[in-house]
Every structure is written in C-alpha cells, then in structure tokens.
Design an enzyme around this catalytic site. Structure first.
Site, PDB file in Angstrom:
ATOM      1  N   CYS A 185      -1.533  15.328 -17.565  1.00 55.05           N
ATOM      2  CA  CYS A 185      -2.464  14.977 -16.486  1.00 55.05           C
ATOM      3  C   CYS A 185      -2.803  16.244 -15.703  1.00 55.05           C
ATOM      4  CB  CYS A 185      -1.887  13.880 -15.607  1.00 55.05           C
ATOM      5  SG  CYS A 185      -0.310  14.299 -14.807  1.00 55.05           S
ATOM      6  N   CYS A 244       2.329   6.584 -15.952  1.00 57.47           N
ATOM      7  CA  CYS A 244       2.302   7.522 -14.822  1.00 57.47           C
ATOM      8  C   CYS A 244       3.713   7.929 -14.408  1.00 57.47           C
ATOM      9  CB  CYS A 244       1.592   6.868 -13.641  1.00 57.47           C
ATOM     10  SG  CYS A 244       1.446   7.961 -12.196  1.00 57.47           S
ATOM     11  N   CYS A 255       0.829  -1.213   0.000  1.00 60.91           N
ATOM     12  CA  CYS A 255       0.000   0.000   0.000  1.00 60.91           C
ATOM     13  C   CYS A 255       0.861   1.260   0.000  1.00 60.91           C
ATOM     14  CB  CYS A 255      -0.931   0.023   1.198  1.00 60.91           C
ATOM     15  SG  CYS A 255      -1.990   1.493   1.241  1.00 60.91           S
ATOM     16  N   CYS A 288      -5.934   9.159 -16.562  1.00 60.78           N
ATOM     17  CA  CYS A 288      -4.810  10.093 -16.659  1.00 60.78           C
ATOM     18  C   CYS A 288      -3.489   9.411 -16.976  1.00 60.78           C
ATOM     19  CB  CYS A 288      -4.689  10.893 -15.361  1.00 60.78           C
ATOM     20  SG  CYS A 288      -4.468   9.872 -13.879  1.00 60.78           S
ATOM     21  N   SER A 314     -11.261  -3.945  -4.139  1.00 58.93           N
ATOM     22  CA  SER A 314      -9.853  -4.321  -4.278  1.00 58.93           C
ATOM     23  C   SER A 314      -9.687  -5.798  -3.952  1.00 58.93           C
ATOM     24  CB  SER A 314      -8.987  -3.477  -3.336  1.00 58.93           C
ATOM     25  OG  SER A 314      -9.103  -2.108  -3.640  1.00 58.93           O
ATOM     26  N   ASP A 345      -2.999  11.721  -6.378  1.00 59.90           N
ATOM     27  CA  ASP A 345      -3.102  10.697  -5.344  1.00 59.90           C
ATOM     28  C   ASP A 345      -1.799   9.929  -5.159  1.00 59.90           C
ATOM     29  OD1 ASP A 345      -4.535   8.763  -3.618  1.00 59.90           O
ATOM     30  OD2 ASP A 345      -4.313   7.405  -5.313  1.00 59.90           O
ATOM     31  N   CYS A 405       8.431   6.783 -29.542  1.00 55.74           N
ATOM     32  CA  CYS A 405       7.958   5.392 -29.575  1.00 55.74           C
ATOM     33  C   CYS A 405       6.677   5.264 -30.399  1.00 55.74           C
ATOM     34  CB  CYS A 405       7.710   4.904 -28.149  1.00 55.74           C
ATOM     35  SG  CYS A 405       7.023   3.227 -28.051  1.00 55.74           S
TER      36      CYS A 405
END
Length: 426
Positions: free
Chosen positions: A296, A366, A38, A290, A138, A312, A356
């Site tokens: 983003c 990300c 986490c 995103c 989850s 986040d 690419c």
C-alpha cells in the site's frame, strides 16, 4: 525476524510515474454525528474539539501540489472527515476554482466526498450535479441497525435525515454509492441489508468490517473521557475487542448471504465492491483498493492543518510523515518512511498468509485489522476465517465468470447457471 525485501514490482512502483490518493480532512474530525464505532473521532485528542477548517493559503498550495504530483492523466480528490460538509459550500466552490486554476495540463479532475448525508440540501445537490461530484453516503442498513451506532451528539437518530439526503441526491440525479459498516449488529442480516440498500436506490455498495480493539483512557476533554479509544494493532497489549466488532464467522456469512442473493439476480445491475475486486483478482488485475493489494502506501491522509499521515487508518503520532506548510507533497509521497510503510504491508504479514491459496485476492487485508497472532508469532487479519469462507463459497461462481470474460462475454450471463446450480444445491 523476517527479512525485509523489495520485489521488481516494488521497484517499478517506486521509480515509475507517481499516482496516489489523499483522504483529505477539510474539517479534521469535526462531525455532527457521534457514531459509536468511529475511528476518527478519537483524533480530537490530538487536535482538540474546536471548529477546524483548511485555511485558504494551505488549500491552494495543497491543490496545486496534488495535481502536479499525480503524474497521471486523471487526478482524484477525496474529501473525507469527520463530516466534510461542515466545511460549507463556499469551501468546495473555492476547491473547484483552485482545481481549474492549477491544472495547466488539463488533466481530468475527479472529486468524491464521503458524507453521512444529514446536512444535504438542494443547494448542495445542485453543486454536486454541476461539478460531477461522486457522493459516498454512510448508511448501515435499515433504521433498527443504522441507529444503534450512527447517532447524533445528543444520542438521537440520524436515519431519517440520512434517507432524506439520499432522496435529494436521487431527485437531482447526483451519482452516489453507499458505504455500510459491518458490525456485530449486521450478523445474520446480510441479505436483508442488501435488499434494503437496493430499495433506497444504491447501485454501488461497499461493506467495511468493524474490527477494532479499544482502551479506556482519561482525557482533559470532558466529552472524550467516556469514549473508548480505538488503538493501532501494534499498540494493543492492554486493549480489548470493541463490543461492536463483527465476528469472523458473522462476517463470512454476511458476505456469502449477500453474494447468494446478488449472483442469481443482480450481476451487472448492482455493483458490490468486494465482488468486483475478487473477480478482478481472478483475471490478474491489481486491486483498485489498497486493502487488497500486496503493498500500500499510496493512500495518505491530509489533516486540516497540513499534517500528512501514512494512511487514514493510521492517524497516530508515530505515523506522521510531513506537513504541507514545510514539506513538498511529492517529497512526502516519495520519502523512505512512506515507501517502507507501504512495503511493510507485505513484509510484516504472517507467513501463514503468504502461503494461503487466497492471498492473491486478499493481500493480507489492511494492517489496521491484523489483530490475530499466528502460531509462528506473526500477525494476520482478525477476520481471516470469515473472508476465507467467502472466497471458498464464491469460488465456483468466480471461476465461471472468469471463463465468461475469457470468451468476451458479460459476467451477468452467469445468472441462469447460478440459478440452476442453486436449485440443485437446495
């Protein structure tokens, strides 16, 4: 050093109607589980381990500004954690009440909540059904995989309670999807995990790769002293790869194994987020997530005390962009710091990535996952070779579905062709 630049698309986004999403943390990092991988439990180092909850005056201010600041007809609230069910049912009853109160333009309000499902009961499910909440659950796969990382505070299994929660959602006909972390334990098990998720009733699946770097740091909070800290890619000079991280090759095979099962059986019945996004990019639709966009910055994180972060995955002191007690939410979203954060997703990307052939679909992934350094000294996605293998493997099928769409036919019509092609390859 690369030159920073703005494109016409950037300018249109900056000047156009505002639309953004916030990962809202009503209880901060509080959680009844203690998952090994986490990334948010670390935030106890900033906010402490005590019980947290969005105060009512701040909640009302936030909901009013959130609805006002989203200059679009549909406004989506995302409740996240930690474990957001720990806020209690009365908190969400108040949320719905305030959303109704502060929506004079009668925009459509949507709510989604990401949970480990272990705290669900009939009362929660009745509420979610009544107010049309989308519930994200989850779950990483079968018990043998899930329980290796997703344990409770005492170190015991969470699997059975999660399955019980899913069964309740199905009984009350609450719409849900699944989010599964792809860790080192998932390698070579893509097909079996996919089949398992289908067996428990998941029709909408997300797969999130675990690719982290960690450091060990002492803490004044005893229970955190033995827990490694997941660090930002830009602060990893003394960090080492986390043992739970998936390998590039393992990630690529995981995705292609699932795709191979899906494309011959389940197109149009089961929806896998990455597959949908890949096809959308082929027909010129901007990704809804995103991670795969060129830029983003429209997915902020809002903590229980009003602190607002750029993202986040970047809840670090250097990425705080405001606080709801002192700053207007619209001003935070439009601030130079937040705009630059979003544009830098592209402007800090490696030149290798920009050249690419799959950049149109990947978008550089990300920034949180950019742990690799190229020969030119730039950063790129740590699982680059894996995702490229996925794009290459799926390319013939994506092209075929693109042609179907151009003929105003459904993508599911690929199944006979895919089966025929597979039999020839086998």
């Amino acid at each position: 050093m690369k030159k920073k630049f703005l494109t016409l698309s950037d300018a249109i986004k900056i000047q156009g109607p505002k639309a953004f999403t916030a990962m809202t943390k009503p209880v901060g990092s509080n959680c009844n589980l203690y998952c090994k991988y986490c990334y948010y439990l670390d935030k106890e180092r900033f906010y402490g381990t005590g019980r947290k909850l969005f105060p009512d005056d701040l909640l009302e201010r936030y909901i009013r500004q959130y609805i006002e600041s989203n200059e679009v007809p549909v406004v989506s609230f995302v409740w996240h954690g930690g474990e957001p069910l720990m806020a209690g049912l009365d908190f969400y009853k108040r949320v719905v009440e305030l959303q109704f109160k502060h929506n004079p333009q009668k925009k459509r309000i949507e709510n989604s909540i990401q949970t480990n499902a272990t705290l669900l009961n009939e009362e929660w499910c009745r509420f979610f059904k009544k107010y049309d909440f989308l519930v994200g659950v989850s779950i990483d796969g079968p018990k043998s995989i899930h329980d290796e990382n997703r344990i409770n505070r005492e170190g015991f299994s969470s699997f059975d309670k999660t399955i019980k929660g899913i069964d309740l959602l199905k009984r009350f006909k609450v719409e849900f999807n699944t989010l599964s972390v792809v860790s080192n334990l998932s390698e070579g098990k893509g097909k079996s995990i996919y089949i398992f998720l289908k067996s428990i009733g998941s029709h909408y699946m997300q797969f999130l790769p675990a690719v982290d770097y960690i450091i060990q740091e002492s803490s004044s909070i005893p229970q955190l002293s033995s827990r490694p800290i997941i660090v930002s890619p830009f602060l990893e000079s003394s960090a080492s790869p986390a043992p739970w991280s998936v390998s590039p090759e393992g990630y690529g095979k995981f995705l292609t194994d699932i795709f191979d099962e899906w494309v011959v059986n389940d197109v149009g019945k089961i929806f896998v987020q990455l597959f949908d996004l890949t096809l959308a990019s082929r027909v010129g639709i901007e990704p809804s997530v995103c991670v795969y966009r060129e830029t983003c910055g429209v997915n902020i994180a809002v903590e229980h005390n009003g602190d607002v972060y750029s993202c986040d995955h970047f809840v670090y002191p250097e990425h705080i962009v405001g606080n709801l007690y002192r700053d207007d939410l619209q001003n935070i979203i439009s601030s130079p710091g937040q705009i630059n954060f979003g544009i830098n997703k592209r402007n800090t990307l490696s030149r290798e990535c920009l050249r690419c052939e799959y950049y149109f679909a990947c978008g550089g992934e990300c920034p949180k996952h950019r742990h690799l350094i190229t020969g030119e000294g730039d950063r790129k996605f740590a699982l680059c070779e894996g995702i490229k293998a996925y794009y290459k493997h799926t390319e013939p099928y994506m092209k075929y579905m693109t042609e179907l769409l151009a003929q105003e036919r459904a993508p599911r019509e690929i199944i006979p062709w895919a089966r025929s092609r597979r039999s020839k390859l086998d």
